[in-house]
Design a protein around this motif. Structure first.
Motif, mmCIF file in Angstrom:
data_model
loop_
_atom_site.group_PDB
_atom_site.id
_atom_site.type_symbol
_atom_site.label_atom_id
_atom_site.label_comp_id
_atom_site.label_asym_id
_atom_site.label_seq_id
_atom_site.Cartn_x
_atom_site.Cartn_y
_atom_site.Cartn_z
ATOM 1 N N THR A 63 -14.649 8.125 -1.901
ATOM 2 C CA THR A 63 -14.705 7.221 -3.054
ATOM 3 C C THR A 63 -13.437 7.310 -3.904
ATOM 4 O O THR A 63 -12.843 8.370 -4.064
ATOM 5 C CB THR A 63 -15.938 7.544 -3.940
ATOM 6 N N ASP A 64 -13.058 6.148 -4.429
ATOM 7 C CA ASP A 64 -11.838 5.953 -5.216
ATOM 8 C C ASP A 64 -12.290 5.906 -6.679
ATOM 9 O O ASP A 64 -12.925 4.938 -7.094
ATOM 10 C CB ASP A 64 -11.238 4.603 -4.776
ATOM 11 N N GLU A 65 -11.999 6.950 -7.448
ATOM 12 C CA GLU A 65 -12.715 7.108 -8.712
ATOM 13 C C GLU A 65 -11.860 6.956 -9.972
ATOM 14 O O GLU A 65 -12.381 7.014 -11.071
ATOM 15 C CB GLU A 65 -13.415 8.477 -8.701
ATOM 16 N N HIS B 2 -10.364 -6.255 9.099
ATOM 17 C CA HIS B 2 -11.437 -7.198 9.452
ATOM 18 C C HIS B 2 -11.583 -8.248 8.366
ATOM 19 O O HIS B 2 -10.984 -8.146 7.290
ATOM 20 C CB HIS B 2 -12.757 -6.457 9.684
ATOM 21 N N GLY B 3 -12.402 -9.269 8.666
ATOM 22 C CA GLY B 3 -12.573 -10.379 7.725
ATOM 23 C C GLY B 3 -13.636 -10.066 6.689
ATOM 24 O O GLY B 3 -14.134 -8.945 6.586
ATOM 25 N N PHE B 4 -13.988 -11.091 5.930
ATOM 26 C CA PHE B 4 -14.964 -10.930 4.848
ATOM 27 C C PHE B 4 -16.346 -11.369 5.280
ATOM 28 O O PHE B 4 -16.494 -12.359 6.001
ATOM 29 C CB PHE B 4 -14.583 -11.812 3.652
ATOM 30 N N TRP B 5 -17.325 -10.687 4.767
ATOM 31 C CA TRP B 5 -18.682 -11.222 4.790
ATOM 32 C C TRP B 5 -18.792 -12.172 3.620
ATOM 33 O O TRP B 5 -18.469 -11.815 2.477
ATOM 34 C CB TRP B 5 -19.717 -10.093 4.651
HETATM 35 N N1 MSP Z 1 -10.659 1.482 -3.580
HETATM 36 C C1 MSP Z 1 -10.025 0.454 -2.833
HETATM 37 C C2 MSP Z 1 -9.582 0.957 -1.486
HETATM 38 C C3 MSP Z 1 -8.658 2.120 -1.525
HETATM 39 S S1 MSP Z 1 -8.276 2.686 0.082
HETATM 40 C C4 MSP Z 1 -7.066 3.759 -0.136
HETATM 41 C C5 MSP Z 1 -10.999 -0.700 -2.643
HETATM 42 N N2 MSP Z 1 -12.289 -0.392 -2.757
HETATM 43 S S2 MSP Z 1 -13.540 -1.412 -2.640
HETATM 44 O O1 MSP Z 1 -14.708 -0.715 -3.071
HETATM 45 O O2 MSP Z 1 -13.219 -2.626 -3.302
HETATM 46 O O3 MSP Z 1 -13.729 -1.618 -1.117
HETATM 47 C C6 MSP Z 1 -12.904 -2.434 -0.417
HETATM 48 C C7 MSP Z 1 -13.332 -2.541 1.006
HETATM 49 O O4 MSP Z 1 -14.731 -2.825 1.145
HETATM 50 C C8 MSP Z 1 -12.643 -3.736 1.635
HETATM 51 O O5 MSP Z 1 -11.358 -3.486 2.039
HETATM 52 C C9 MSP Z 1 -13.541 -3.975 2.787
HETATM 53 O O6 MSP Z 1 -13.263 -3.008 3.754
HETATM 54 C C10 MSP Z 1 -14.928 -3.736 2.182
HETATM 55 N N3 MSP Z 1 -15.472 -4.981 1.623
HETATM 56 C C11 MSP Z 1 -15.778 -5.247 0.309
HETATM 57 N N4 MSP Z 1 -16.281 -6.516 0.231
HETATM 58 C C12 MSP Z 1 -16.284 -7.064 1.452
HETATM 59 C C13 MSP Z 1 -16.807 -8.248 2.000
HETATM 60 N N5 MSP Z 1 -17.361 -9.192 1.270
HETATM 61 N N6 MSP Z 1 -16.750 -8.380 3.356
HETATM 62 C C14 MSP Z 1 -16.272 -7.399 4.177
HETATM 63 N N7 MSP Z 1 -15.790 -6.284 3.688
HETATM 64 C C15 MSP Z 1 -15.584 -6.162 2.333
HETATM 65 O O7 MSP Z 1 -10.548 -1.785 -2.384
#
Ligand code: MSP
Length: 674
Positions: free
Chosen positions: A47-49, A294-297
């Protein structure tokens, strides 16, 4: 070959949703595939906190940022456990081991002469934790979140990103390991290449406007920019700067026999494919092998995200259908690399066709018939030349190639095709007719052997995607083995024990009744228009116009003032315990148009209230808001969720839309309203 697979580390401002789950499951599935091949795979998530996003939530709630992180980090950890995610490590960026590694990283960037201080201003999206040049905004809004950015001005430490433009372009050209493109899929590599080729500006890597971060070494008052902090997790988790760098030596690549693969959504590709390799180049550290994106849901054609308020949480589906059903659906439904829409309808169709029918039915049919024919045992004759064996070999090859090419949906397809071939084989051979006509012959043994052995191979292929189901299928076939214990030799034809006890059991995936699933549960009936007054969780206060409506423009039927007969005494009124409450979390109830599930704080107490206000408010708009609630209402169940209290809202004339009663934000939560 050693491999190091990572997920992004997730922000702790929200609970996980299907999008986060997908990245983690993809990483888990690939990890499991390579472990099944006997490789040494390390799998990191976390987790990124730190950063402004978390600091803001904490300010809103009036708590310390670490309290927000402590609340959310376990929800990720627990969800991964529930989904049998086989990670070796879970890193929180607030851990001391991470701080040590980030400090070491910054020391290296400084030693390379890549850090300097300068004034800086620009548009900052807190959702992305990134500055945007004006030209990249869409109608003045962040292209990812659709929210207006903030203008921020401060003095920052800068990283000389511009220095690395040529080396990055070379990396995209040659790969970090020859023959493996640095970014997958290659269309995304082209996007990254054009971005870098257009020119790189130096990157601000410290913040002074916030306090919630790792102190920037040598720059009091500055904290480390959250992306420099976060990206470094991939190395701090291996022990960078800790004095024991044995894991760095074992997994961080410096040779052909190591692979480091970062799995990310396309939203954060730029950070991983541009900033991260540039930091590593500057620090004199080896580069990862590949960034796989990967793409988005999507839900309702938009990226599922907390800011948009359209997230699907996995909990309800898992409660109803189990972890493996959702694992299977997510991996099968998304063509890897592209966007996909999530819908419960598609989930149920796939569940019934692939799992209830394709796997479950074929398995119970095959096991039942063999158990009947051979007194509860597997056949005692094998057959090594038949169409199921050929189908299994083709499936193993297709599955293997698909996983190696990161085409996870095609690996699932290979399993589906094999199950179809087994089902077709049973139907064509008609063993139920044969046993009647000829009795138990060697030929009958062979037919059943082929069906059961085919299913055994299918179960092994299923293991990386749906490990729980795979183990269960193997147990039912009389060939018990944990998914994690399956190895390459199990993929070869002929592993089914002969004459072993068979244990027919209840259907593995009972057929889902889609009609019943989509029927509004009776508890929610009160929120329909006709029955609105009975809704226990949102009290709508009729609006009464301050002045009579002009005759020429008749008012759209505002509710009348209460009639004499309906008047109540002051004692009646005081029976209701009205309190000011603060909404600390809010999310739309899945499969309900109107219901919003909220966590509210009334003084020290936290409780859940479900209210019919989701047509008028998103979760994002509600969190942090103060409302008036009826605190002494008996609990009621809405869509299976227990609601404890009622939120007061006006019911707007004409539309009946709820409008929450406003409370001055300075009134402490828990205050009595009278
Ligand atoms: N904390 C940063 C990442 C730091 S990595 C060094 C971050 N966190 S996040 O909680 O926003 O999570 C991002 C990741 O969650 C996306 O890159 C993806 O992998 C996943 N997803 C979040 N929403 C998504 C969708 N709607 N669809 C698919 N994956 C997505 O960014």
């Amino acid at each position: 070959m050693s491999r190091y697979y990572t997920t992004p580390i997730y922000y702790v401002n929200d609970r996980p949703h299907i999008g986060h789950l997908y990245t983690t499951l993809v990483t888990d599935t690939l990890t499991r595939f390579h472990r099944l091949q006997g490789e040494d795979v390390r799998f990191l998530t976390g987790t990124d906190e730190h950063g402004q996003k978390i600091e803001k939530v904490a300010k809103k709630e009036g708590v310390a940022p670490i309290a927000v992180a402590d609340r959310h980090a376990p929800t990720f950890r627990d969800l991964w456990k529930r989904f049998s995610v086989a990670n070796d490590d879970f890193l929180r960026t607030t851990e001391p081991r991470h701080r040590v590694g980030v400090t070491e990283m910054i020391r290296r960037l400084g030693a390379a002469g890549d850090l300097y201080v300068a004034g800086h201003e620009g548009w900052y999206c807190v959702g992305c934790e990134a500055f945007y040049p004006e030209k990249d905004l869409e109608d003045g809004r962040c292209p990812t979140h659709g929210t207006p950015p903030e203008w921020q001005k401060e003095e920052n430490v800068f990283f000389r990103l511009s220095r690395y433009q040529d080396r990055l372009l070379e990396l995209y050209e040659r790969g970090s390991v020859p023959g493996i493109p640095f970014v997958f899929p290659e269309t995304r590599l082209n996007e990254v290449r054009s971005f870098v080729a257009a020119g790189l500006k130096d990157l601000s890597v410290s913040r002074t406007a916030i306090e919630w971060g790792i102190p920037f070494p040598g720059h009091p008052g500055h904290v480390v920019y959250v992306w420099l902090d976060a990206l470094t997790n991939y190395l701090t988790a291996l022990g960078l700067g800790s004095g024991d760098e044995s894991l760095v030596a074992r997994y961080w690549p410096a040779g052909d026999d190591r692979r480091v693969v970062h799995l990310v959504g396309k939203d954060i590709l730029r950070f991983h494919a541009v900033y991260w390799p540039a930091f590593l180049m500057s620090a004199g550290l080896p580069l990862p092998t590949q960034v796989v994106s990967h793409g988005f849901w999507l839900k309702d054609a938009r990226k599922m995200s907390k800011s948009v308020g359209n997230v699907v949480r996995p909990d309800a589906l898992v409660d109803a259908f189990g972890v493996d059903a959702l694992r299977w659906h997510l991996i099968s439904e998304m063509s890897f690399g592209q966007d996909a829409s999530f819908s419960d309808e598609a989930f149920l169709v796939r569940y019934n066709s692939d799992l209830a029918n394709g796997l479950g039915n074929t398995l119970s049919r095959a096991v039942r018939m063999a158990a009947d024919a051979f007194s509860g045992k597997t056949p005692s004759e094998r057959c090594d030349d038949n169409e199921v064996k050929r189908a299994a070999e083709t499936a193993v090859a297709a599955w293997d190639a698909a996983f190696r090419a990161c085409r996870l949906h095609e690996a699932a397809e290979a399993v589906r095709v094999l199950l179809g071939a087994i089902d077709g084989y049973i139907t064509a051979k008609e063993p139920w007719k044969k046993v009647k006509a000829e009795g138990v012959t060697p030929a009958l043994h062979r037919i059943h052997h082929n069906a059961l052995e085919g299913l055994r191979v299918a179960a092994c292929l299923l293991a990386p995607i749906a490990p729980g189901a795979a183990s269960e299928v193997l147990a039912r076939l009389g060939a018990p083995k944990a998914a994690e214990a399956i190895g390459p030799s199990d993929l070869a034809w002929g592993g089914l024990p002969l004459g072993a006890p068979l244990a027919p059991a209840a259907p593995l995936f009972p057929r889902a009744d889609a009609k019943a699933y989509f029927a509004e549960p009776s508890e929610e009936k009160p929120v329909t228009e006709e029955t609105k007054p009975a809704v226990p969780a949102v009290a709508t206060v009729p609006t009464v116009p301050a002045e009579p409506a002009p005759a020429a423009a008749p008012a759209p039927a505002p509710a009348a003032a209460p009639a004499e007969a309906a008047r109540i005494t002051v004692d009646d009124f005081f029976k209701a315990d009205l309190r000011v409450a603060e909404i600390v979390a809010a999310e739309k109830v899945e499969k309900s148009k109107k219901l919003m599930k909220m966590k509210v704080r009334i003084g020290e107490e936290e409780r859940t209230i479900v209210a019919g206000i989701a047509t008028a408010y998103t979760g994002e708009q509600l969190v942090g808001r103060k409302v008036v609630v009826v605190a002494n209402l008996l609990p009621a169940k809405l869509m299976g969720i227990e609601s404890n209290g009622m939120v007061l809202a006006a019911s707007l004339p004409g539309t009946g839309e709820p409008s929450l009663l406003a409370v001055d934000p300075s009134v402490p939560s828990g205050t009595k309203v009278k």
